[in-house]
Design an enzyme around this catalytic site. Structure first.
Site, PDB file in Angstrom:
ATOM      1  CB  THR A   1     -44.050  51.090  -7.573  1.00  0.00           C
ATOM      2  OG1 THR A   1     -45.320  50.765  -7.333  1.00  0.00           O
ATOM      3  CG2 THR A   1     -43.421  50.390  -8.647  1.00  0.00           C
ATOM      4  CD  GLU A  88     -44.772  57.289   0.068  1.00  0.00           C
ATOM      5  OE1 GLU A  88     -45.198  56.401   0.955  1.00  0.00           O
ATOM      6  OE2 GLU A  88     -45.010  57.542  -1.314  1.00  0.00           O
TER       7      GLU A  88
END
Lengths: 220, 213
Positions: A1, A88
């Site tokens: 997000t 990530e």
């Protein structure tokens, strides 16, 4: 997000402020990608206090509005790039610059298509100067162009020109990718698809084994 | 609870900010760099693991002209629906409350009610209208906010509000989830003879493919 909060002390009319923010979001956060998943929660809130004592900005056409737009663009692009850099599992930021389209929107669309390509991202992680995967993701972006005008370079190393693959120093190109990965630096991919005035950028990151590990362990 | 905003701001390192070049200079302070803004971040017990700060608040001393850009995902989280409704009806805001830990997405009517209750509680503390408060959430999808922990933390959070660099930095840390670094930046420039500042903070690491409008 993605979450963001933007503040300014410029004095600006609400409708102008909302347009400035949306344009800046389109040029920054809407041009990043890490994994192709659009969150349920992406939000940017922008507040203008008006306490700087500046002239009230009441029209987008005014020079002052363009100056404020440039500053907001810069701040949001800085933040956007840091998100892609921190993707990530990422070992490097990937910056894609596209020129030669008929509009900024078309260039931005191609740039994001390349930055989003899982195969191109995996190639960057594998330190593979895979111009074919880059060309492929340019082609399916949904922007028409003449294939014989396609030009691709990686960190200044020309890989394709006039739609033709070029002989290039594969070892040097791979070393460029390796260095970016080892230093958590930036991989620059430059693409031209013609001679139009449009220019756009998008930012992403490489795709590593760690991405799967992180998200296999992060339950809904 | 972090004892100070300085402790909160040091929890993770800061991201390198790759600011484009232009007629501005980078200044310290993030969201608190422009005049009129204060910020705070603290651990409020919302995260499932660890004690990294998870609650942030940004306030403006005056009614600020407000804009928002939101996910176009049809399955939008409760705070997104709430903020869109507020900004459809009001052009000014005074505060942004942000939690990390639970996304409050796919939580239905109960999740929306949680947002309203959190905004109302904060409004009471700040002595402003609930409509002047905007809310952002991030974290695990499908989980409602740990509302009791959040409500219990609000007095402390408001007491930590500060216009300092540490205030901005602690808020930037408190909004992170899987981020390895916090993201905060501010610039200063001159417009029509006046010095103005633009500051910002953001978070994001995964589930990143924004398409906001």
């Amino acid at each position: 997000t993605l979450l963001g909060v933007l503040t300014t002390d410029a004095l600006v009319e609400p409708d102008v402020w909302r347009k400035i923010v949306q344009i800046a979001v389109d040029r920054s956060f809407n041009q990043i990608t890490v994994d192709g998943d659009t969150s349920t929660n992406d939000t940017v809130i922008a507040l203008a206090s008006g306490l700087s004592g500046s002239t009230r900005i009441s029209s987008l056409d005014r020079h002052e509005a363009k100056q404020l737009q440039a500053c907001v663009d810069a701040v949001l692009q800085g933040l956007a790039k840091s998100i892609a850099w921190d993707g990530e599992g990422a070992t490097c930021l990937v910056e894609v610059t596209v020129t030669g389209t008929n509009s900024e929107e078309a260039a931005a669309k191609i740039a994001r298509s390349v930055a989003s390509s899982s195969l191109s991202k995996a190639a960057v992680y594998g330190r593979d100067p895979n111009w074919g995967r880059i060309a492929c993701s340019v082609g399916y972006a949904g922007v028409p162009f003449i294939p014989n005008e396609l030009r691709i370079s990686l960190g200044g190393i020309l890989l394709m020109d006039g739609g033709q693959p070029l002989p290039f120093d594969r070892t040097a190109a791979s070393a460029y990718l390796k260095h970016a990965g080892e230093t958590h630096g930036t991989v620059e991919i430059c693409i031209s698809v013609g001679s139009g005035p449009g220019k756009g950028q998008a930012w992403g990151c490489d795709l590593s084994y760690d991405y799967v590990k992180i998200n296999a362990e992060y339950t809904t | 609870v972090c004892a100070s905003s300085e402790a909160a701001s040091n929890y993770i390192p800061k991201a390198p900010i790759l600011l484009p070049e232009g007629p501005w200079e980078q200044v310290l302070g993030g969201v608190t760099a422009p005049k009129g803004f204060r910020a705070a971040g603290m651990y409020g017990g919302l995260r499932a693991k660890g004690e990294k700060p998870d609650l942030a608040l940004v306030t403006c001393d005056v009614d600020a002209v407000a804009a928002g850009s939101f996910t176009t995902n049809i399955v939008a989280a409760a705070p997104v629906l709430y903020c869109r409704h507020i900004l459809d009806n009001f052009s000014a805001a005074r505060a942004v409350l942000i939690n990390a830990g639970q996304a409050n997405a796919a939580t239905g009517d109960a999740g929306y009610q949680d947002v309203i209750e959190c905004a109302a509680a904060l409004a009471k503390l700040l002595q402003i209208q609930p409509e002047a408060i905007l809310v952002e959430s991030t974290g695990v999808i499908g989980q409602r906010i740990k509302k009791e922990a959040l409500l219990k933390s609000l007095p402390k959070l408001t007491s930590l509000l500060s216009s300092t660099i540490e205030g901005a930095d602690s808020a930037a840390v408190a909004i992170t989830t899987t981020d390895l670094v916090s993201k905060s930046v501010a610039v200063e420039t001159e417009i029509a003879g006046a010095r103005i500042k633009v500051g910002g903070m953001a978070k994001g690491s995964g589930m990143i493919h924004p398409n906001m409008a």
